[in-house]
Design a protein around this motif. Structure first.
Motif, PDB file in Angstrom:
ATOM      1  N   ASP A   8       0.975  -1.252   0.101  1.00 30.07           N
ATOM      2  CA  ASP A   8       0.065  -0.106  -0.033  1.00 30.07           C
ATOM      3  C   ASP A   8       0.913   1.383   0.014  1.00 30.07           C
ATOM      4  OD1 ASP A   8      -2.440  -1.487   0.098  1.00 30.07           O
ATOM      5  OD2 ASP A   8      -2.201  -1.541   2.309  1.00 30.07           O
ATOM      6  N   THR A   9       1.738   1.207   0.891  1.00 23.90           N
ATOM      7  CA  THR A   9       2.957   2.282   0.950  1.00 23.90           C
ATOM      8  C   THR A   9       3.460   2.596  -0.360  1.00 23.90           C
ATOM      9  OG1 THR A   9       3.016   2.171   3.146  1.00 23.90           O
ATOM     10  CG2 THR A   9       4.782   3.350   2.065  1.00 23.90           C
ATOM     11  N   SER A  10       3.898   1.354  -1.109  1.00 17.55           N
ATOM     12  CA  SER A  10       4.774   1.498  -2.262  1.00 17.55           C
ATOM     13  C   SER A  10       3.793   2.063  -3.301  1.00 17.55           C
ATOM     14  CB  SER A  10       5.253   0.282  -2.716  1.00 17.55           C
ATOM     15  OG  SER A  10       6.276   0.073  -1.751  1.00 17.55           O
ATOM     16  N   PHE A  11       2.411   1.618  -3.270  1.00 13.72           N
ATOM     17  CA  PHE A  11       1.406   1.855  -4.464  1.00 13.72           C
ATOM     18  C   PHE A  11       1.381   3.683  -4.160  1.00 13.72           C
ATOM     19  CE2 PHE A  11      -3.211   2.934  -4.936  1.00 13.72           C
ATOM     20  CZ  PHE A  11      -3.044   2.867  -6.333  1.00 13.72           C
ATOM     21  N   HIS A  32       7.542  -3.869  -9.519  1.00 11.38           N
ATOM     22  CA  HIS A  32       8.117  -4.654  -8.343  1.00 11.38           C
ATOM     23  C   HIS A  32       7.089  -5.042  -7.071  1.00 11.38           C
ATOM     24  CE1 HIS A  32      11.649  -4.476  -5.340  1.00 11.38           C
ATOM     25  NE2 HIS A  32      11.550  -5.553  -5.750  1.00 11.38           N
ATOM     26  N   ILE A  33       5.907  -4.275  -7.180  1.00 11.07           N
ATOM     27  CA  ILE A  33       5.080  -4.629  -6.313  1.00 11.07           C
ATOM     28  C   ILE A  33       4.308  -6.002  -6.830  1.00 11.07           C
ATOM     29  CG2 ILE A  33       2.916  -4.178  -5.277  1.00 11.07           C
ATOM     30  CD1 ILE A  33       3.675  -1.118  -5.484  1.00 11.07           C
ATOM     31  N   LEU A  34       4.004  -5.890  -7.920  1.00  7.16           N
ATOM     32  CA  LEU A  34       3.158  -6.863  -8.976  1.00  7.16           C
ATOM     33  C   LEU A  34       4.102  -8.410  -8.739  1.00  7.16           C
ATOM     34  CD1 LEU A  34       1.730  -4.973 -11.802  1.00  7.16           C
ATOM     35  CD2 LEU A  34       0.404  -6.160  -9.865  1.00  7.16           C
ATOM     36  N   THR A  35       5.505  -8.333  -8.581  1.00  2.99           N
ATOM     37  CA  THR A  35       6.181  -9.665  -8.380  1.00  2.99           C
ATOM     38  C   THR A  35       5.654 -10.362  -7.236  1.00  2.99           C
ATOM     39  OG1 THR A  35       7.882  -8.568  -7.437  1.00  2.99           O
ATOM     40  CG2 THR A  35       8.077  -8.549  -9.652  1.00  2.99           C
ATOM     41  N   LYS A  36       5.133  -9.777  -6.391  1.00  4.87           N
ATOM     42  CA  LYS A  36       4.883 -10.515  -5.140  1.00  4.87           C
ATOM     43  C   LYS A  36       3.416 -10.593  -5.074  1.00  4.87           C
ATOM     44  CE  LYS A  36       5.745 -10.995  -0.099  1.00  4.87           C
ATOM     45  NZ  LYS A  36       6.555 -10.494   0.896  1.00  4.87           N
ATOM     46  N   ASN A  39      -2.148  -9.878  -8.039  1.00  7.21           N
ATOM     47  CA  ASN A  39      -3.496  -9.605  -8.164  1.00  7.21           C
ATOM     48  C   ASN A  39      -4.021  -8.180  -7.397  1.00  7.21           C
ATOM     49  OD1 ASN A  39      -3.925 -12.066  -9.465  1.00  7.21           O
ATOM     50  ND2 ASN A  39      -4.015 -13.301  -7.341  1.00  7.21           N
ATOM     51  N   TYR A  40      -3.151  -7.548  -7.071  1.00  7.47           N
ATOM     52  CA  TYR A  40      -3.266  -6.138  -6.590  1.00  7.47           C
ATOM     53  C   TYR A  40      -3.823  -5.194  -7.675  1.00  7.47           C
ATOM     54  CZ  TYR A  40      -2.625  -2.384  -3.172  1.00  7.47           C
ATOM     55  OH  TYR A  40      -2.813  -1.033  -2.460  1.00  7.47           O
ATOM     56  N   THR A  41      -5.248  -5.250  -7.782  1.00  4.31           N
ATOM     57  CA  THR A  41      -6.000  -4.395  -8.954  1.00  4.31           C
ATOM     58  C   THR A  41      -5.267  -2.905  -9.475  1.00  4.31           C
ATOM     59  OG1 THR A  41      -7.692  -6.055  -8.967  1.00  4.31           O
ATOM     60  CG2 THR A  41      -8.213  -4.055 -10.182  1.00  4.31           C
ATOM     61  N   ASP A  42      -5.449  -2.442  -8.119  1.00  7.05           N
ATOM     62  CA  ASP A  42      -5.131  -0.907  -7.943  1.00  7.05           C
ATOM     63  C   ASP A  42      -3.642  -0.801  -8.449  1.00  7.05           C
ATOM     64  OD1 ASP A  42      -7.568  -0.234  -7.379  1.00  7.05           O
ATOM     65  OD2 ASP A  42      -6.966   0.038  -5.236  1.00  7.05           O
ATOM     66  N   VAL A  43      -2.935  -1.579  -8.214  1.00 12.11           N
ATOM     67  CA  VAL A  43      -1.489  -1.390  -8.802  1.00 12.11           C
ATOM     68  C   VAL A  43      -1.432  -1.618 -10.274  1.00 12.11           C
ATOM     69  CG1 VAL A  43       0.930  -2.228  -8.825  1.00 12.11           C
ATOM     70  CG2 VAL A  43      -0.297  -1.928  -6.765  1.00 12.11           C
ATOM     71  N   ARG A  44      -1.770  -2.709 -10.859  1.00 13.48           N
ATOM     72  CA  ARG A  44      -1.978  -3.065 -12.331  1.00 13.48           C
ATOM     73  C   ARG A  44      -2.622  -1.888 -13.148  1.00 13.48           C
ATOM     74  NH1 ARG A  44      -0.102  -7.402 -14.386  1.00 13.48           N
ATOM     75  NH2 ARG A  44      -0.207  -8.759 -12.524  1.00 13.48           N
ATOM     76  N   GLU A  71     -11.912  -9.478 -13.458  1.00 11.47           N
ATOM     77  CA  GLU A  71     -13.053  -8.655 -12.743  1.00 11.47           C
ATOM     78  C   GLU A  71     -13.639  -7.912 -13.775  1.00 11.47           C
ATOM     79  OE1 GLU A  71     -11.288  -6.123 -10.030  1.00 11.47           O
ATOM     80  OE2 GLU A  71      -9.465  -7.388  -9.310  1.00 11.47           O
ATOM     81  N   ARG A  72     -14.915  -8.634 -13.878  1.00  7.32           N
ATOM     82  CA  ARG A  72     -15.790  -8.199 -15.021  1.00  7.32           C
ATOM     83  C   ARG A  72     -16.597  -7.054 -14.616  1.00  7.32           C
ATOM     84  NH1 ARG A  72     -14.303 -11.301 -19.312  1.00  7.32           N
ATOM     85  NH2 ARG A  72     -14.217 -13.423 -18.842  1.00  7.32           N
ATOM     86  N   LYS A  73     -16.673  -6.727 -13.376  1.00  7.48           N
ATOM     87  CA  LYS A  73     -17.439  -5.623 -12.944  1.00  7.48           C
ATOM     88  C   LYS A  73     -16.816  -4.352 -12.399  1.00  7.48           C
ATOM     89  CE  LYS A  73     -21.764  -8.242 -12.404  1.00  7.48           C
ATOM     90  NZ  LYS A  73     -22.994  -8.386 -11.617  1.00  7.48           N
ATOM     91  N   ASN A  74     -15.584  -4.174 -12.826  1.00  3.59           N
ATOM     92  CA  ASN A  74     -14.645  -3.183 -12.223  1.00  3.59           C
ATOM     93  C   ASN A  74     -14.848  -1.990 -13.092  1.00  3.59           C
ATOM     94  OD1 ASN A  74     -12.575  -1.263 -11.580  1.00  3.59           O
ATOM     95  ND2 ASN A  74     -11.608  -2.933 -10.326  1.00  3.59           N
TER      96      ASN A  74
END
Length: 388
Positions: A8-11, A32-36, A39-44, A71-74
Motif C-alpha cells: 500500500d505504501t509503495s502504491f 516490483h509490487i506485482l512480482t509479489k 492480483n493487486y488490481t489498483d497497482v496493475r 474482474e468483470r464489473k470493475n
C-alpha cells in the motif's frame, strides 16, 4: 531483487510519482509490487494508465486485459481501458470493449457515453472516397514513445507606472534518459530597454524509487540576468501521497550575491495537487528575507492536462529583477512587500501529442525607490511544446 515492502505504501508512492510526471520511475515501483502481489488490481490499473499516458497503448492494453478477464464489473478499469483505445485511435477495439463492458454493467451512463464516442470516432475515421474512385488510406495512430520535447515560450509584463513593458522568450529541449531528464535552455529578455541572453541547463537525476533531484546552472554576460545562477534540490516521495524537498539557489550579479534556501511540500489528493514553497534569504544586517508561493492544480484526463493557480507573498527571487535609476537591483527586492496571483492552463492537442500552456497573472508590488507606494503588473504568456 525480491519485493519485501508494504504494497500500500509503495502504491501511494508510485501514484505520487505518476501524477508528478515521473511515469518510468512509477512503473518500476508498480512492477516490483506485482512480482509479489500480482492480483493487486489498483497497482496493475495504475501501471496500465501510466503506459497509456505515455502513449504506450499496446503495453497498456495488455495490463488492462489481465484485469478485465478476471474482474468483470470493475467500472474504473473498463473506462480506462476504453479510453486507452480511443487515445490510440483503435476505435474498433474501443467499441468492442464498450459493448463487452455493458454486458456486465448494463445501462451504465459513462460506458454508454464512451460507446457513443467510439461509434462517432469510428464513423469520422472511415475511409474517404476521392472523385476518381480511389481510396485514401485511413491514418493510423502513432505509437512511438516520445523521449524528446522542444518548447518555445513567450511572455510579457506590463506595469501601470514607472517601468516600461518587459518581454521574455525561452527555447528549450528536453531529453528523457535513464539517468533523468536533461533540459538545455536559451532565455532572451528585453527589460528596461536592455536586451540580453542567458544560457541554462537543468538536470533531474533519479536516485531511487523515492528520491530524485534538481540541478541547475545558468550563465549570462547581460546586466539583466545574473552572471551565474545555481540551483540544487533533493525531492523525497513520502507516504500518504506527499512529496517534500530541500534546496538552495545562488544568484551572482556584478555587485550582489544572494544565497537563498528553499523547500517545498506537496500533496496529491485524487485529481488534485497542492504545494507550498518558501524562500529564505539570511542576512546578518537586514534580517531574514522571506517569500513564498502556494499552488493548486486540478488534473483532467492525464498528467499533461490541468488547470492551476499560484499565489505568492513576498518577492520570488527566481522571477523578476528591477532597477532604481541606472542600477539594477537584485538582493534588495527580496525585502519589499509584494503579492502575486497567476492562473495557468495546460492541455494537449486532440490529434497530436503536442502540449500548450497559457498563463495570466496579476501582481502588486512596492516601489523600490519610494517605500509605501505600490504599482500593479499584469503578466501573460504562452508555451508550445512539440514531442518527438
Amino acid at each position: 531483487m525480491a519485493y519485501n515492502g508494504n504494497p500500500d505504501t509503495s502504491f501511494f508512492t508510485a501514484r505520487d510519482l505518476a501524477f508528478g510526471g515521473n511515469g518510468p520511475v512509477a512503473r518500476d515501483t508498480l512492477r516490483h509490487i506485482l512480482t509479489k502481489f500480482p492480483n493487486y488490481t489498483d497497482v496493475r490499473n495504475l501501471l496500465a494508465k501510466t503506459y497509456s499516458w505515455d502513449k504506450k497503448y499496446d503495453e497498456a492494453r495488455k495490463e488492462f486485459n489481465k484485469i478485465t478477464s478476471v474482474e468483470r464489473k470493475n467500472k474504473e478499469v473498463w473506462v480506462a481501458a476504453i479510453k486507452n483505445e480511443l487515445y490510440a485511435k483503435e476505435f474498433h477495439i474501443a467499441l468492442g470493449l464498450a459493448n463487452k463492458a455493458l454486458i456486465y454493467l448494463s445501462n451504465d451512463p459513462d460506458l454508454e457515453a464512451l460507446r457513443g464516442q467510439a461509434l462517432k470516432d469510428l464513423s469520422e475515421s472511415k475511409t474517404n472516397i476521392e472523385s476518381n474512385g480511389t481510396k485514401i488510406r485511413e491514418e493510423t495512430s502513432e505509437k512511438t514513445t516520445f523521449t524528446n520535447t522542444f518548447g518555445i515560450s513567450n511572455a510579457f509584463e506590463v506595469f501601470d507606472i514607472a517601468y516600461e513593458p518587459m518581454m521574455y522568450t525561452s527555447l528549450e529541449y528536453q531529453r528523457e534518459t535513464k539517468a533523468g531528464k536533461i533540459i538545455p535552455r536559451l532565455n532572451y529578455g528585453n527589460r528596461f530597454e536592455i536586451q540580453g541572453l542567458q544560457y541554462e541547463l537543468d538536470f533531474y537525476p533519479k536516485f531511487s524509487e523515492r528520491f530524485y533531484g534538481y540541478l541547475n546552472y545558468g550563465i549570462s554576460r547581460s546586466v539583466i540576468f545574473p552572471n551565474h545562477r545555481v540551483g540544487a534540490e533533493v525531492f523525497v516521495n513520502w507516504p500518504k501521497n506527499m512529496e517534500i524537498s530541500l534546496g538552495t539557489r545562488y544568484l551572482d550579479f556584478d555587485n550582489v550575491r544572494a544565497h537563498i534556501i528553499t523547500a517545498s511540500a506537496a500533496l496529491y489528493q485524487g485529481n488534485y495537487y497542492f504545494s507550498i514553497r518558501p524562500y529564505f534569504l539570511p542576512d546578518i544586517n537586514k534580517g531574514t528575507g522571506l517569500s513564498g508561493t502556494l499552488s493548486a492544480r486540478r488534473y483532467f484526463r492525464d498528467k499533461a492536462n490541468y488547470l492551476g493557480i499560484t499565489i505568492g507573498m513576498g518577492y520570488s527571487p527566481e522571477l523578476r529583477q528591477l532597477q532604481d535609476g541606472d542600477e539594477l537591483l537584485a538582493e534588495t527586492v527580496l525585502y519589499i512587500e509584494s503579492q502575486q496571483a497567476m492562473l495557468e492552463y495546460r492541455f494537449s492537442g486532440k490529434k497530436t501529442p503536442n502540449l500548450y500552456r497559457a498563463n495570466l497573472g496579476l501582481g502588486r508590488q512596492e516601489l523600490v525607490f519610494e517605500s509605501g507606494r505600490f504599482f500593479w503588473v499584469v503578466s501573460a504568456g504562452i508555451t508550445y511544446q512539440v514531442m518527438f
